[in-house]
Motif scaffolding. Structure first.
Motif, short mmCIF file in Angstrom:
data_model
loop_
_atom_site.label_atom_id
_atom_site.label_comp_id
_atom_site.label_asym_id
_atom_site.label_seq_id
_atom_site.Cartn_x
_atom_site.Cartn_y
_atom_site.Cartn_z
N LEU A 85 0.82 -1.20 0.00
CA LEU A 85 0.00 0.00 0.00
C LEU A 85 0.86 1.25 0.00
CD1 LEU A 85 -2.62 -0.97 2.69
CD2 LEU A 85 -3.06 -0.56 0.27
N ALA A 86 0.55 2.17 -0.90
CA ALA A 86 1.28 3.43 -0.92
C ALA A 86 0.28 4.57 -0.77
CB ALA A 86 2.07 3.58 -2.21
N ILE A 87 -0.19 4.75 0.45
CA ILE A 87 -1.12 5.86 0.69
C ILE A 87 -0.69 6.56 1.97
CG2 ILE A 87 -3.16 4.98 -0.48
CD1 ILE A 87 -4.02 3.65 2.05
N TYR A 88 -1.12 7.82 2.10
CA TYR A 88 -0.79 8.57 3.32
C TYR A 88 -1.90 8.40 4.34
CZ TYR A 88 2.82 10.88 0.57
OH TYR A 88 3.93 11.13 -0.19
N GLU A 89 -1.53 7.88 5.48
CA GLU A 89 -2.53 7.65 6.52
C GLU A 89 -3.03 8.96 7.11
OE1 GLU A 89 -3.02 4.30 8.45
OE2 GLU A 89 -2.52 3.46 6.49
N ASP A 90 -2.21 9.99 7.01
CA ASP A 90 -2.59 11.25 7.65
C ASP A 90 -3.22 12.24 6.67
OD1 ASP A 90 -0.32 11.65 6.23
OD2 ASP A 90 0.74 12.80 7.77
N VAL A 122 -14.07 3.20 -7.13
CA VAL A 122 -13.67 2.12 -6.22
C VAL A 122 -14.63 2.00 -5.04
CG1 VAL A 122 -11.24 2.29 -6.84
CG2 VAL A 122 -12.12 3.63 -4.91
N GLY A 123 -15.73 2.74 -5.10
CA GLY A 123 -16.74 2.60 -4.06
C GLY A 123 -16.42 3.33 -2.77
N LEU A 124 -15.61 4.38 -2.88
CA LEU A 124 -15.31 5.18 -1.69
C LEU A 124 -15.88 6.59 -1.84
CD1 LEU A 124 -11.58 4.14 -1.05
CD2 LEU A 124 -13.59 3.40 0.22
N GLY A 125 -16.92 6.69 -2.67
CA GLY A 125 -17.50 8.00 -2.95
C GLY A 125 -17.99 8.72 -1.71
N ASP A 126 -18.34 7.96 -0.67
CA ASP A 126 -18.87 8.60 0.54
C ASP A 126 -17.80 8.72 1.62
OD1 ASP A 126 -18.64 5.90 0.75
OD2 ASP A 126 -20.43 5.63 1.99
N ARG A 133 -6.40 5.70 8.02
CA ARG A 133 -6.04 4.92 9.20
C ARG A 133 -7.28 4.28 9.83
NH1 ARG A 133 -4.20 10.18 10.90
NH2 ARG A 133 -5.96 11.32 11.76
N ASN A 134 -8.46 4.80 9.48
CA ASN A 134 -9.69 4.18 9.99
C ASN A 134 -10.31 3.20 9.00
OD1 ASN A 134 -9.37 5.96 12.16
ND2 ASN A 134 -10.49 7.56 11.06
N PHE A 135 -9.60 2.92 7.91
CA PHE A 135 -10.16 2.06 6.86
C PHE A 135 -9.87 0.58 7.15
CE2 PHE A 135 -10.30 5.10 2.95
CZ PHE A 135 -11.19 5.90 3.63
N GLY A 138 -9.55 -3.86 3.01
CA GLY A 138 -10.12 -3.80 1.67
C GLY A 138 -10.30 -2.38 1.18
N MET A 139 -10.72 -1.49 2.08
CA MET A 139 -10.91 -0.09 1.69
C MET A 139 -9.58 0.56 1.34
SD MET A 139 -13.68 0.79 4.61
CE MET A 139 -13.91 2.53 4.42
N LYS A 140 -8.54 0.20 2.10
CA LYS A 140 -7.22 0.75 1.79
C LYS A 140 -6.75 0.31 0.41
CE LYS A 140 -5.51 1.10 6.51
NZ LYS A 140 -4.53 0.66 7.48
N ARG A 141 -6.98 -0.97 0.12
CA ARG A 141 -6.61 -1.49 -1.19
C ARG A 141 -7.34 -0.73 -2.30
NH1 ARG A 141 -2.04 -4.24 -1.94
NH2 ARG A 141 -1.51 -4.95 0.14
N ARG A 142 -8.61 -0.45 -2.05
CA ARG A 142 -9.40 0.25 -3.06
C ARG A 142 -8.91 1.68 -3.24
NH1 ARG A 142 -14.50 -1.91 -0.23
NH2 ARG A 142 -15.54 0.01 -0.82
#
Ligand SMILES: Nc1ncnc2c1ncn2[C@@H]1O[C@H](COP(=O)(O)OP(=O)(O)OP(=O)(O)O)[C@@H](O)[C@H]1O
Ligand SMILES: [Mg+2]
Lengths: 311, 382
Positions: A85-90, A122-126, A133-135, A138-142
Motif C-alpha cells: 500500500l502506498a497511501i498517506y494515513e494522515d 472504487v466505491g469510496l465516494g462517501d 487509518r480508519n479504513f 479492503g478499503m485501503k486497497r481500493r
C-alpha cells in the motif's frame, strides 16, 4: 499496436538474477495475468516497467516508444497499484487521490472531477473526508487503486491488489478491473490467487525463477499439459487421512487439501482410482464425491514450476 | 516549478495538520526562551560593580563626582588603587573601573575636562551608560567653569548653588543589559538546537515516505528525484524561517527581552545557520537506512555538538579544549556571531563568521548530494 513490448529484459541484483531474459507483449484491451510464486520476479519486472528500477539489459516499449527515452510519456500513461500500500494515513481519501493525480499535472476543476470519479469508481465516494487509518484492509486497497487511475492511464499495472482482504472487497476489485478494461484500459494483473487470474485474465504468463516458462490463454496453457489429470474427491473430514500413503500410489504426482476437496494430480495414462479410493477407505475417510477432470490452471502451474503458487 | 509547489503544498498541509509539528517547531523554542529567562533573566538586573581610583586628592569636585557615581541606582562603588583595579577587572570582580588622575578637578574647573579614564571588559553598552551619565554630570560642572572663566570665587559660588538639592541631578538607573544578553544568547542556543532537530525531522520525511512506500509511488509519476528533494528542502527552509520569526516575535513582543541588537539583524544570521541545519539533516538522511537509524544519528550528533558549542551553557565555563573543538561546529559560529553583534559589531563586519556558516551549509549539502548520487543504481536514489 501492442501497449507493452518487452524484449530480452534482465535484472540482476549483484550476482542474483531476479529477471532472466524476459520477452513479452501485451496487446491493447487485454487483461494480462502474471502468475508466479514468491520471489519469481513479478514485482521486479513491474518496477522496471514503471521506471522504478533500471534494467540490467533489454528494453521496454510502451505504446511503441522506448520508456527510457520517452520516460515522461511512459510514466504519464502508466498507472501503478503497488503491491505494498502506498497511501498517506494522515491525509484524507480525497487528498490522497488528488495528490497523486496532481503529480501527473492535473489541477483545478479537472483534478477535482477526476478525483471524485476515481473515488466513486472504487466505491469510496462517501469516504472523501475519512482518513485511511480508519479504513479496513479492503478499503485501503481500493483507495490504493483509486490513486492509480485518476490520471486515466492507458496501462494499469496491479501488483497483487487483492492480497489479504475480505471476499466482498475482492469481488468489488475484480469487478472494477473488468469495468476499467471495458473502458479501454489495458491491465496487467498479478496475484497469488489462481481463481482470480483464471476468472478475469484474457491471457496469462507463468513466471518462475525470473523466466517466463509459459504464456497464452488459459485454454492454451491447459492444453500444454496432456500427461496429467486432476482427481477431485469431496470428503467430509480428512483428519484421519495419511497424505503420504496417497503419494505412494502409482501415478500420483501431487496431493493437497483445499477446503473439503482433496485435489490429486495424477499421470493420465495410469488408472489408479481404485487404489486411491481403497486407501481412503482404509484411513476411514468419508467420501462424498469423486470427479476426474481436465487439468486446472493450478495443476498447470504446479506441473510446470514444481511448486504451489501459495506456500 | 509547478510540481515543486504541488509537493510543497502537500507537505505543509500534512505537517501543520499534526499538532506535534507545532509543538516541535514553535512550542519548544518558545519554551527555550522561557527557560532562559528563568535561568538568566534576573528581572531587576544585577548591580554593576564599579571600582574608582582617586589620585586627585580631596578636591570637592572630585569627591562629588565619586559620590555621584555611587548614587546611581544599581551601582556599587569600591575605592581602590590602579593595579588592583586592573586585576579586579581582569578577574571579573569588577564591571567597570574609573580612574581619576591628578588634576581632574582643576581641568573641570578650567572648563576643559580630562584626566579621567573608564575601563571595562563588559559589553560596550554598560560602559556607555555610565560614561554618558558621568559626562552629562561633568559637563554641567564644566559649563560653570567656562562661564566663570577662571574666577575662583564666582565658580565656588555657582558650584555651591548647583549642589543644592533643588538643582540636583536625578540619579539614573544604570541598566546592566548583560543579563538580558545572556537570556538572548541562551534562547538562541536552545532555538538552534531545536532548529537542527526540526530540520532532521523534516528531511526524515524522505525516509518515512520510503518506509510507507509512497516514495516509490511518487517516482512512478513524472516527478524527478531532484524535484522531490528540492521540494523537501524548500519546506525545510520555510519551516526554519517560520521558527526564527515566531521565536524572535515572542522574545521581543511577548517576553520583552532586550537583546541589545535590532531583532531584524538576527533573522539572516539565524537563517544562514538554518541552511547548515538543512544540509546536515540531508546528510543524515543520505547515510541512514531507516527512520530509526536517522533518529539515532540525530541524537548522537546534535545533542553532544550543541553541548560542546555552548548551546546549553555559556561558553565561559567550558575548558579551553572544548572551546577549540567548538570552532569546528556551526553552532559555535552562530553563537559567536550573536555575541559579536551584541558587543556592538555591525553585521557587515562579521563576514568571516557568515562565510564559515555558509561553508558548513555547502559542505554538508555536497556530501549529501554525493551520497544520494551513489545510491542511484536502483533509481531508488535515496
Ligand atoms: N532490491 C533488491 N535487492 C536484492 N534482491 C532483490 C531486490 N528486490 C528483489 N530482490 C529479489 O529478487 C527476487 C524477485 O523478487 P520480486 O519481488 O520480483 O518477486 P515477486 O515475484 O514479486 O514475489 P512476491 O510474490 O513475493 O511479491 C526475490 O528473490 C527477491 O529477493
Ligand atoms: Mg511481488
Amino acid at each position: 499496436m501492442n501497449v507493452l513490448e518487452i524484449r530480452n529484459l534482465t535484472k540482476k541484483f549483484g550476482d542474483f538474477i531476479a529477471v532472466d531474459n524476459i520477452n513479452l507483449s501485451v496487446a491493447e484491451g487485454e487483461i494480462f495475468g502474471f502468475l508466479g510464486a514468491n520471489g519469481a520476479g513479478k514485482s521486479t519486472t513491474i518496477n522496471m516497467i514503471a521506471s522504478l528500477l533500471r534494467a540490467t539489459r533489454g528494453e521496454i516499449e510502451l505504446l511503441g516508444r522506448n520508456i527510457a527515452k520517452h520516460n515522461k510519456f511512459a510514466k504519464m500513461n502508466i498507472g501503478i497499484v503497488p503491491q505494498d500500500l502506498a497511501i498517506y494515513e494522515d491525509m484524507t481519501a480525497y487528498e490522497n487521490v488528488s495528490f497523486f493525480a496532481g503529480l501527473y499535472g492535473l489541477r483545478g476543476s479537472l483534478l477535482h472531477e477526476r478525483t471524485e470519479e476515481a473515488l466513486q469508481f472504487v466505491g469510496l465516494g462517501d469516504k472523501h473526508r475519512s482518513f485511511p487509518r480508519n479504513f479496513s484492509g479492503g478499503m485501503k486497497r481500493r483507495l490504493n487503486i483509486a490513486c492509480a487511475i485518476a490520471h486515466r492511464p492507458k496501462l494499469i499495472i496491479m501488483d497483487e491488489p487483492t492480497v489479504g482482504i475480505d471476499p466482498q472487497s475482492r469481488n468489488y476489485i475484480l469487478n472494477s478491473v473488468r469495468k476499467l478494461n471495458d473502458m479501454g484500459c489495458t491491465i496487467i494483473y498479478t496475484s497469488h490467487y489462481m481463481e482470480e487470474v483464471e476468472e478475469i485474465c484474457t491471457r496469462i504468463a507463468i513466471v518462475d525463477h525470473g523466466k517466463i516458462i509459459a504464456d497464452g490463454t488459459k485454454e492454451q496453457l491447459k492444453s500444454t499439459i496432456t500427461d496429467t489429470k486432476d482427481i477431485w474427491i469431496g470428503v467430509k473430514s480428512a483428519e484421519s487421512l495419511k497424505v503420504d500413503s496417497l503419494r505412494n500410489v502409482q501415478g500420483v504426482t501431487a496431493v493437497r487439501m483445499d477446503e473439503q476437496i482433496l485435489k490429486i494430480n495424477s499421470k493420465t495414462e495410469v488408472n489408479n482410482l481404485n487404489d486411491i479410493i481403497q486407501k481412503l477407505i482404509r484411513d476411514r475417510v468419508e467420501i462424498r464425491s469423486v470427479e476426474e477432470q481436465e487439468p486446472s490452471l493450478e495443476t498447470v502451474f504446479l506441473t510446470l514450476t514444481g511448486r504451489n503458487l501459495r506456500d | 516549478m509547478k510540481d515543486i509547489i504541488w509537493l510543497i503544498r502537500k507537505t505543509l498541509i500534512s505537517k501543520f495538520r499534526n499538532k506535534r509539528s507545532w509543538f516541535l517547531y514553535f512550542g519548544l523554542p518558545i519554551a527555550g526562551a522561557l527557560l532562559s529567562m528563568l535561568l538568566y533573566g534576573n528581572a531587576s538586573g544585577t548591580d554593576l560593580r564599579v571600582g574608582i581610583v582617586n589620585e586627585d586628592g580631596n578636591q570637592a569636585i572630585t569627591a562629588d563626582t565619586i559620590q555621584f557615581v555611587g548614587e546611581l541606582k544599581q551601582v556599587r562603588v569600591n575605592a581602590t588603587d590602579k593595579t588592583s583595579l586592573n586585576q579586579a577587572i581582569e578577574d571579573g570582580k569588577l564591571d567597570i573601573g574609573i580612574i581619576i588622575d591628578k588634576g581632574f578637578a582643576d581641568s573641570v574647573r578650567s572648563g576643559n575636562p580630562g584626566k579621567m579614564t573608564i575601563v571595562s571588559i563588559k559589553g560596550a553598552q554598560v560602559t556607555a551608560a555610565v560614561k554618558s551619565m558621568l559626562q552629562s554630570y561633568i559637563g554641567n560642572i564644566t559649563a560653570i567653569g567656562k562661564e566663570t572663566s577662571g574666577d575662583q570665587e564666582a565658580f565656588d559660588r555657582i558650584y555651591e548653588g548647583y549642589r543644592q538639592p533643588s538643582f540636583k541631578l536625578t540619579a539614573d538607573t544604570v541598566k546592566d543589559t548583560s543579563s538580558t544578553k545572556s537570556v538572548t544568547y541562551q534562547t538562541f542556543g536552545y532555538l538552534i538546537t531545536f532548529m537542527m532537530f526540526s530540520a532532521v525531522n523534516m528531511s526524515g520525511l524522505i525516509l518515512r515516505e520510503k518506509e510507507n512506500r509512497t516514495f516509490l509511488r511518487i517516482f512512478s509519476s513524472p516527478i524527478s528525484a531532484r524535484t522531490y528533494v528540492l521540494a523537501n528542502v524548500a519546506v525545510n527552509v520555510i519551516i526554519m524561517l517560520l521558527q526564527i520569526v515566531v521565536t524572535l516575535f515572542f522574545m521581543r513582543n511577548v517576553f520583552h527581552i532586550d537583546s541589545g541588537v535590532s531583532y531584524i539583524e538576527f533573522v539572516p544570521v539565524l537563517l544562514l545557520f538554518g541552511l547548515s541545519s538543512v544540509g546536515l539533516s540531508l546528510m543524515i538522511v543520505a547515510f541512514a537506512q531507516s527512520g530509526a537509524i536517522a533518529g539515532a544519528m540525530q541524537n548522537l550528533i546534535i545533542t553532544p555538538t550543541c553541548l560542546l558549542a555552548g548551546c546549553f551553557f555559556p561558553m565561559d565555563i567550558m575548558p579551553d579544549t572544548v572551546r577549540r573543538i567548538s570552532n569546528f561546529l556551526p553552532q559555535h559560529w552562530l553563537l559567536d556571531t550573536v555575541n559579536k553583534l551584541q558587543q556592538g559589531n555591525k553585521l557587515g563586519s562579521l563576514y568571516l563568521n557568515l562565510a564559515i556558516m555558509a561553508a558548513f551549509a555547502a559542505a554538508f549539502s555536497l556530501i549529501a548530494i554525493y551520497r544520494f548520487g551513489r545510491n542511484n543504481d536502483t533509481r531508488m536514489f535515496v
